[in-house]
Design a protein around this motif. Structure first.
Motif, PDB file in Angstrom:
ATOM      1  N   GLY A 217      81.143  35.646  48.069  1.00  0.00           N
ATOM      2  CA  GLY A 217      82.518  35.611  47.598  1.00  0.00           C
ATOM      3  C   GLY A 217      83.484  34.986  48.587  1.00  0.00           C
ATOM      4  O   GLY A 217      84.638  35.426  48.697  1.00  0.00           O
ATOM      5  N   ASN A 220      85.785  31.795  46.273  1.00  0.00           N
ATOM      6  CA  ASN A 220      86.281  32.010  44.909  1.00  0.00           C
ATOM      7  C   ASN A 220      87.791  32.210  44.822  1.00  0.00           C
ATOM      8  O   ASN A 220      88.337  32.353  43.730  1.00  0.00           O
ATOM      9  N   ASN A 233      82.669  33.976  38.081  1.00  0.00           N
ATOM     10  CA  ASN A 233      82.372  35.221  38.802  1.00  0.00           C
ATOM     11  C   ASN A 233      81.340  36.026  38.013  1.00  0.00           C
ATOM     12  O   ASN A 233      81.648  36.555  36.942  1.00  0.00           O
ATOM     13  N   ASN A 446      80.070  32.407  41.794  1.00  0.00           N
ATOM     14  CA  ASN A 446      80.225  33.520  42.731  1.00  0.00           C
ATOM     15  C   ASN A 446      79.215  34.616  42.399  1.00  0.00           C
ATOM     16  O   ASN A 446      79.301  35.267  41.358  1.00  0.00           O
TER      17      ASN A 446
END
Length: 624
Positions: A217, A220, A233, A446
């Protein structure tokens, strides 16, 4: 004449100041140079400016006739002059400096060329490089390429380092370094600089695609690297997942992928999976797939209820109940669909409502099991749908003595373990275009909230799909390119992982090894970043074209780099554990010589989200 004399005097003056010594030993690429005794100072003065004198890691020029041979100083040593007479000489003159240098290339037509054209001779004079020659040695951009500034020489901050777009991004790239060394920052800076240069070009937005797998992460956030990007995500922590990748069924109907997901054995389970996928294809391509499947299900129920082998019959009954939807009574309590069935041990057959079913097969259609087929519908979950086909195929194979349950059921159970998680991260459609880009040229997947199985599976599925699509296009008809970027690449490119089977690991590595070996021909390029290069397949590291090497402390990591990268010299290897944060060694096909580069800064909002927390700031009360 006066002007010519002045120019000549300047040349003589420059040569006398820049001269450092002469060659006294040549052993292939290894050359030894005796330094003039008056050049033992750390700096030289030329035209009012201080010049850094020759030292380890620096470059020198050997003049052989009209050829300028360029070499790098790898080490130096001193020898005491035993004939020194202190009465007539300064004390420092009793020291003889010896430079051990390695030949790198030559300057021809004001252009540095890597490689050995000819070797120097004993007594050839050696000089420091002037500013123009330093620029020529560090000019990594070919004539027809577009230059992008990356940073500056760490030891000569005034010397910019530029990279060519074709030279770097049409190649496989490795970015390695321990945590906190600036590895992720360099990765972000590379692509930030590229996107800033080309983002307004319509052809770039049409033909270029960049896909980044983000395991932690870090990329993102809205402005990380670039603002106009597509972020997906994925999560296995929530009930339905956050967002989903869209795949077509055809992307997943691959025997290799199913063999890997189910950990299938080569001799028994893989052929069974192949038969099931053929069965699925036959049903899917029929005029009425659901009706076709229901009729096959009814046929299997009839076959099971006419069996004389009690043990196998009850086992297959369980499989039928796993395929059929549950039934409920008036109170909403689930009914056992086989509860009304008895088995007569003497005659070895099922009994329903007083009827012996093998003797009265027309009564089978009245059983609850048979009637429940009417309620069956295909699951929206692709893996659940495939599992129903697997059970139906297994029932047929067991009845026809083509397979044994204990050999096949482990593969189905393994696939079932993926069932729920895949439904959270993938949306699988029958037809239509799957799009990872959402109209953009840069997508970030992600995986921070995905479990370990999905972190390994998703990059494989996506990379396999996109690479396969590029392979199907003819090279001379496509202008499209794909750059796959994998940060923390040891998560999926490790050959030492103990969390998975050998088959699964081999297939995953073979897929990415094929991309790195053959991808260039199809316009597919790989950029990997990792803090543990020793964990990554040596085949992958050795096939990379260009490297950005940040600080590496672990001996295994340094050994892995040394074994697989032929572009580095001894000085560069020795400096790896000592590099400051934000400084890296650039080496590879693009760079004429390995150089130590200080990466330029970028705006904080574009940096990856990977800063170490400030404990003092978080722990200490603010002063009132």
């Amino acid at each position: 004449m006066g002007n010519n004399t002045t120019q000549s005097d300047q040349v003589i003056l420059k040569d006398s100041i820049f001269r450092i010594g002469k060659v006294f030993s040549v052993e292939g690429r290894q050359v030894k140079i005796s330094v003039d005794k008056q050049k033992n100072a750390s700096h030289l003065l030329y035209k009012g400016e201080l010049l850094k004198n020759v030292s380890v890691g620096g470059y020198i020029k050997v003049i052989k006739g009209f050829t300028s041979i360029i070499a790098k100083v790898e080490s130096e040593q001193v020898k005491e002059d035993l004939s020194f007479d202190g009465r007539y000489n300064k004390e420092e003159n009793k020291i003889n400096r010896i430079l051990n240098v390695k030949l790198l290339g030559f300057i021809q037509s004001n252009k540095f060329e890597r490689g050995i054209k000819e070797l120097p001779l004993i007594d050839n004079e050696c000089f420091l490089l002037d500013k123009d020659e330093i620029e020529q040695v560090h000019d990594f951009v070919k004539k027809d390429d577009v230059p992008l500034r990356l940073g500056s020489l760490a030891e000569e901050s005034g010397q910019p380092i530029k990279i060519g777009v074709n030279g770097l991004f049409a190649s496989h790239v490795g970015v390695f370094g321990n945590t906190g060394s600036g590895k992720s920052y360099t990765l972000a800076k590379l692509y930030r600089t590229l996107f800033e240069e080309f983002r307004n070009d319509d052809k770039f937005r049409k033909n270029a695609r960049f896909l980044l797998f983000d395991f932690n992460g870090e990329y993102n956030l809205d402005d990380t690297i670039i603002t106009d990007k597509n972020v997906i995500n994925l999560s296995t922590k929530t009930q339905e997942g956050k967002e989903k990748l869209i795949f077509n069924e055809s992307d997943l109907l691959d025997i290799e992928l199913f063999s890997i997901m189910s950990n299938a054995s080569e001799k028994t389970q893989r052929p069974f999976l192949s038969r099931t996928l053929n069965f699925y294809s036959t049903v899917s391509n029929s005029d009425n797939p659901l009706g076709f499947f229901k009729n096959m299900l009814r046929k299997r129920i009839s076959d099971v209820l006419k069996m004389s082998d009690k043990v196998r019959a009850f086992l297959l009954l369980d499989y039928l109940k796993a395929v059929l939807p549950p039934a409920y009574d008036m109170n909403g309590i689930e009914i056992d669909l086989a509860e009304e069935l008895d088995y007569h041990n003497n005659s070895n057959e099922f009994i329903w409502n007083g009827f012996y079913l093998r003797q009265n097969p027309n009564q089978i259609m009245n059983t609850a099991l048979y009637k429940q087929v009417d309620e069956y519908t295909f699951s929206d979950n692709f893996i659940s749908r495939i599992i129903d086909f697997l059970y139906l195929q297994l029932i047929y194979d067991v009845i026809s003595n083509r397979a044994q349950n204990e050999h096949i059921s482990p593969a189905i159970n393994k696939l079932k373990s993926f069932q729920r998680d895949i439904g959270k991260v993938l949306e699988i459609k029958k037809d239509g275009q799957s799009d990872f880009w959402n109209g953009n040229y840069f997508s970030v997947i992600n995986l921070n909230e995905a479990n370990i199985n999905m972190k390994k599976l998703i990059p494989l599925l996506v990379s396999f799909k996109l690479y396969s699509e590029h392979k199907k296009k003819k090279i001379d008809q496509t202008e499209h390119s794909l750059n796959i970027i994998i940060d923390e690449a040891h998560n999926i490119l490790s050959y030492s992982s103990q969390r998975e089977s050998e088959n699964w690991k081999d297939y995953r590595l073979e897929t990415f090894e094929e991309i790195i070996k053959e991808g260039r021909k199809f316009g597919v390029f790989l950029t990997i970043a990792s803090q543990r290069p020793s964990d990554i397949s040596s085949t992958i590291i050795s096939q990379l074209h260009n490297y950005f090497l940040h600080r590496l402390i672990n001996n295994k990591d340094i050994d892995a780099i040394e074994r697989t990268i032929s572009y580095l010299d001894k000085v560069s290897f020795d400096s790896l554990p000592l590099l400051p944060t934000g400084v890296c060694i650039l080496a590879g096909l693009m760079a004429q010589v390995p150089v130590v580069v200080k990466i330029d800064e970028m705006e904080k909002k574009h940096e990856p989200n990977n800063k170490t927390i400030d404990l003092v700031n978080n722990w200490r009360d603010k002063v009132q």
